[in-house]
Design an enzyme around this catalytic site. Structure first.
Site, PDB file in Angstrom:
ATOM      1  N   SER A 249      35.007  31.279  38.572  1.00  0.00           N
ATOM      2  CA  SER A 249      35.448  29.936  38.939  1.00  0.00           C
ATOM      3  C   SER A 249      35.715  29.905  40.436  1.00  0.00           C
ATOM      4  O   SER A 249      35.569  30.916  41.140  1.00  0.00           O
ATOM      5  CB  SER A 249      36.712  29.553  38.172  1.00  0.00           C
ATOM      6  OG  SER A 249      37.800  30.376  38.568  1.00  0.00           O
ATOM      7  N   LYS A 250      36.154  28.762  40.930  1.00  0.00           N
ATOM      8  CA  LYS A 250      36.370  28.583  42.361  1.00  0.00           C
ATOM      9  C   LYS A 250      37.418  29.540  42.917  1.00  0.00           C
ATOM     10  O   LYS A 250      37.404  29.842  44.109  1.00  0.00           O
ATOM     11  CB  LYS A 250      36.772  27.133  42.654  1.00  0.00           C
ATOM     12  CG  LYS A 250      35.636  26.134  42.463  1.00  0.00           C
ATOM     13  CD  LYS A 250      36.089  24.720  42.776  1.00  0.00           C
ATOM     14  CE  LYS A 250      34.951  23.733  42.578  1.00  0.00           C
ATOM     15  NZ  LYS A 250      35.391  22.337  42.834  1.00  0.00           N
ATOM     16  N   ARG A 251      38.314  30.002  42.054  1.00  0.00           N
ATOM     17  CA  ARG A 251      39.344  30.911  42.563  1.00  0.00           C
ATOM     18  C   ARG A 251      38.753  32.255  43.001  1.00  0.00           C
ATOM     19  O   ARG A 251      39.390  33.017  43.723  1.00  0.00           O
ATOM     20  CB  ARG A 251      40.445  31.125  41.524  1.00  0.00           C
ATOM     21  CG  ARG A 251      40.030  31.960  40.324  1.00  0.00           C
ATOM     22  CD  ARG A 251      41.215  32.219  39.391  1.00  0.00           C
ATOM     23  NE  ARG A 251      40.823  32.998  38.241  1.00  0.00           N
ATOM     24  CZ  ARG A 251      40.316  32.497  37.126  1.00  0.00           C
ATOM     25  NH1 ARG A 251      40.133  31.186  37.033  1.00  0.00           N
ATOM     26  NH2 ARG A 251      39.982  33.270  36.110  1.00  0.00           N
ATOM     27  N   GLY A 253      36.047  32.403  44.790  1.00  0.00           N
ATOM     28  CA  GLY A 253      35.240  32.111  45.978  1.00  0.00           C
ATOM     29  C   GLY A 253      34.190  31.072  45.645  1.00  0.00           C
ATOM     30  O   GLY A 253      34.287  30.351  44.651  1.00  0.00           O
TER      31      GLY A 253
END
Length: 471
Positions: A249-251, A253
């Site tokens: 996920s975006k966490r 990167g």
């Protein structure tokens, strides 16, 4: 084994509800590679039936990502929203053959049924209330304008068997599958129905997709059987995880394909890396696109989830940059310079700049940072000024200034001689002389070689920049 008894036809069918995720790009890649390897077709289909979440911007982002990755499709893009008439024809066929029926149950009634099933510790499944309606009752309800969906009539006996090319044999009892809604009350067809009609009418022979779709497959197999059609071969790919072994996920990167374009990655490097997430060929790490087409095998894809490691991708991208032709990178560099407000069409200069920065750059963003000195003067920050351009360094700068001012042959040999001579005469180390000059000319303490910087800037610009720190 992949069945190739007829011309293989593969498809990539993203939903345009956001950017193209790297996981989706890997799915597209595996389909693309097998299509090219087997002399088949690669079809792009946009599954845009979610009218609330699908956007033109997302469609464009998908197309841009596919083009940047150079995964050319042979047919399409097809759009499901333009095929509603076709879907309705097949729904009408199922109704006529008594394989589907109208359901008039309201959402409140369905919720009550679910609550009762949970209370009685039964699996929440539709109880076929409307399947039991008489033909006359159905006609009355429809003629009165009563809202209804269409449900597919599932079987209560037998099993659905899926011989998955990655997961192996998957079997589920048909009594576990309730009567699937294939058309909503608003008249729109549902995903599980449209995907079968699309794959069936487009002659898709292989469906390679994420294993989050595996639960849908038994329902889709029932629909193939209802139409008397041969289902495609299925391969469900495991998820891609972050380095913490949680879903990517975006966490973790960047997860968008085009984000990697903006970060200065090369498409072939990303393709190489994505292919290797969950697939291996001996101990080989680096693959050309042709290597991948020749060596990729869906049977060699791991059943376990793969891990996306940004550091490994960065290393691989650096390798691709170092091995690329300067002329090729020079065509890409202007985009990253333009993001810094630098506009130039000096192709020969771009080639020179690539040559002097290629070994130090892991991305084109890094390269642009290294070579922007050639277009604009950057004032070093206070820490660099204090460390390299203070009073104790001014004498060294002055020595270089004076020698460069008198230098007639302003080429690498002449510039090199200036510094080697100063080292010999002063007893200083090269770094003590060169580093202050580097900071004065580029505004940074990391840059291409100082001799190359001086040559590219030329005498006039070099003297002008150095003189500002001699005052």
């Amino acid at each position: 084994m992949v069945n190739t008894s007829k011309k293989p036809r593969f498809r990539f069918a993203p939903s345009p509800t956001g950017y193209l995720h790297v996981g989706g790009a890997r799915t597209a890649l595996y389909n693309y590679l097998l299509a090219r390897q087997l002399g088949g077709d690669f079809i792009l289909r946009i599954e845009d039936t979610d009218l609330e979440r699908s956007t033109p911007e997302s469609i464009q982002a998908i197309l841009d990502s596919m083009k940047w990755l150079k995964m050319e499709w042979d047919e399409g893009p097809y759009f499901q929203t333009k095929r509603f008439d076709l879907y309705n024809q097949y729904i009408d066929q199922l109704i006529k053959e008594k394989k589907a029926y109208p359901c008039f149950c309201t959402s409140q009634e369905l919720e009550a049924k679910r609550a009762l099933a949970q209370k009685e510790k039964r699996k929440p499944m539709y109880d076929r209330t409307c399947y039991k309606l008489s033909t006359s009752d159905v006609e009355k309800k429809i003629s009165s304008g009563e809202k209804h969906c269409i449900r597919f009539h599932s079987h209560d006996e037998g099993s659905i068997i899926i011989n998955d090319l990655v997961k192996g044999r998957v079997e589920i009892a048909e009594k576990e599958l309730d009567d699937l809604i294939i058309r909503r009350t608003d008249g729109s067809p549902t995903y599980n129905f449209t995907v079968v009609i699309d794959d069936m009418t487009m002659g898709i022979t292989h469906v390679i997709r994420g294993d989050d779709h595996l639960n849908n497959t038994p329902r889709q197999m029932q629909l193939y059987q209802a139409f008397g059609a041969t289902p495609p071969q299925f391969a469900h790919l495991p998820l891609i995880l972050g380095t913490d072994k949680k879903r990517l996920s975006k966490r973790h990167g960047a997860t968008s394909v085009m984000a990697y374009y903006e970060m200065g990655y090369l498409p072939d490097a990303l393709i190489n890396y994505l292919a290797r997430i969950g697939w291996a060929y001996k101990d080989q790490e680096v693959f050309t696109r042709q290597d991948l087409i020749e060596k990729f095998s869906i049977e060699s894809v791991s059943k376990a989830a793969g891990v996306f490691n940004p550091e490994k991708l960065l290393w691989l991208n650096g390798l691709y940059i170092r091995e690329s032709k300067p002329e090729d990178l020079a065509k890409l560099l202007p985009h990253y310079l333009e993001k810094r407000g630098i506009i130039s069409n000096d192709t020969s200069l771009f080639v020179e700049l690539v040559k002097i920065s290629q070994e130090k750059s892991k991305t084109l963003e890094e390269m642009a940072d290294l070579v922007d000195f050639a277009f604009k003067e950057t004032r070093p920050d206070e820490a660099l000024q204090n460390k390299f351009l203070g009073k104790e360094n001014k004498p060294h700068l002055k020595l270089v200034y004076d020698r460069l001012e008198k230098l007639e042959n302003f080429d690498i040999a002449g510039i090199t001689n200036v510094f080697t001579t100063l080292v010999q005469e002063t007893g200083l180390k090269l770094g003590q002389i060169a580093q202050p000059v580097r900071v004065a000319l580029s505004g940074k303490n990391i840059s291409p070689g100082i001799y190359e910087i001086i040559r590219i800037l030329g005498k006039k610009t070099c003297l002008a920049r150095i003189s500002k720190y001699l005052e």
